[in-house]
Design a protein around this motif. Structure first.
Motif: not given
Length: 320
Positions: A225-241, A291-299
């Motif tokens: 789900r690369p388009e999902h607005p993951f946070t580091t906290t959410e990813l840590a929960a996915e990883a169970r660490v 694909w989760g890029f909210g700022h076109l110039g930065r993309f």
């Protein structure tokens, strides 16, 4: 898991059985129609379908475009086939015929028994991505045959043979969840290692892609789900660490923070879509936002740093 056992001496019924398990088809009997007798044993296992198939006489099967990867292993005699505009191939016992998802497909002569393996396109291409850590930039095109008499081809045929043999057992180990999916994955990985294709050398690289299970969990979540607005906290929960463990593990095993890895995955997906998109229909901004890029110039800046050109150029001219 779905298992089917089928017997008939009626050609129309045999066509329906092949359609149900594999593909819509036209089956024509080439010799001794009075001796026609279809005997099919089929197992569907999480994205792959394996069949032990025989018609009793020589037949011709036209299937159109398959939409999946497919392997036929002739056991009773040579098999003649062609796909799209490519010349006819004669695959003898001891070899396997490999079919692509695209291109009109005809088995010109099927004699005797064959083992058939259908592999869903998304499953195989996703496995290449998982094993190499990269989205395939071009379709995975398998060379037309595998030698099953030696090396990896021989080892892979033994794995497929385990599936086929289990079709006829009264007590089937393959039905246990602890065996079914690992064996399916082994068959899929073995196919990618045994067949020739442009990504195989990447699969042969040293096992630098092997990472601790929690890191792999987080990577899998981002790739699914690369388009999902993951946070580091959410990813840590996915990883169970914990967050700190995940950050340190990514630095050690991946070489970048989790959110940088997520950005890389998103860029790969956007790049793949830009290559395939029609500029008359799609726009850079639509693809970037998808694909989760909210700022076109930065993309555009990140895209140019990775691919050496602006995304609009890739959309207009994929060969640039």
């Amino acid at each position: 898991m779905v298992r089917t056992s089928f017997r008939t001496d009626d050609v129309e019924q045999a066509m329906e059985a092949i359609k149900s398990a594999f593909y819509a088809n036209q089956l024509d009997v080439l010799t001794a129609p009075e001796r026609f007798g279809a005997a099919f044993e089929v197992l569907e296992l999480g994205g792959i379908t394996v069949g032990d198939l025989a018609c009793g006489v020589d037949v011709r099967v036209s299937c159109g475009e398959l939409g999946t990867y497919h392997v036929n292993v002739p056991l009773g005699g040579p098999m003649a086939w062609h796909q799209a505009s490519h010349p006819e191939v004669i695959t003898a016992p001891g070899r396997a015929a490999l079919f692509q998802p695209v291109g009109n497909t005809i088995v010109d002569r099927w004699a005797g028994r064959i083992v058939a393996l259908k592999v869903e396109r998304d499953l195989l291409e996703r496995r290449v991505e998982e094993l190499t850590g990269r989205v395939p930039r071009t379709p995975v095109v398998l060379e037309p045959e595998i030698d099953l008499t030696s090396g990896r081809g021989k080892a892979w045929s033994h794995l497929v043979g385990i599936l086929v043999d289990d079709l006829y057992e009264t007590t089937r180990l393959i039905e246990h969840r602890l065996v079914a999916l690992p064996l399916r994955d082994a068959v899929l990985n073995g196919l990618l290692l045994a067949a020739d294709h442009r990504y195989r050398d990447q699969l042969d690289q040293p096992a630098k892609g092997l990472r601790p299970t929690p890191v792999k969990r987080a990577m899998d979540a981002m790739r699914e789900r690369p388009e999902h607005p993951f946070t580091t906290t959410e990813l840590a929960a996915e990883a169970r660490v914990g967050v700190r463990w995940l950050q340190e593990a990514f630095a050690r095993y991946v070489g970048m923070p989790p959110m940088a890895y997520l950005r890389t995955v998103r860029l790969e997906r956007a790049h793949a879509e830009l290559l395939a998109a029609d500029p008359r229909i799609s726009t850079v901004s639509e693809i970037a936002f998808r694909w989760g890029f909210g700022h076109l110039g930065r993309f555009a800046e990140q895209y140019r740093a990775k691919y050496g050109c602006v995304p609009s150029l890739t959309l207009r001219d994929p060969g640039a």
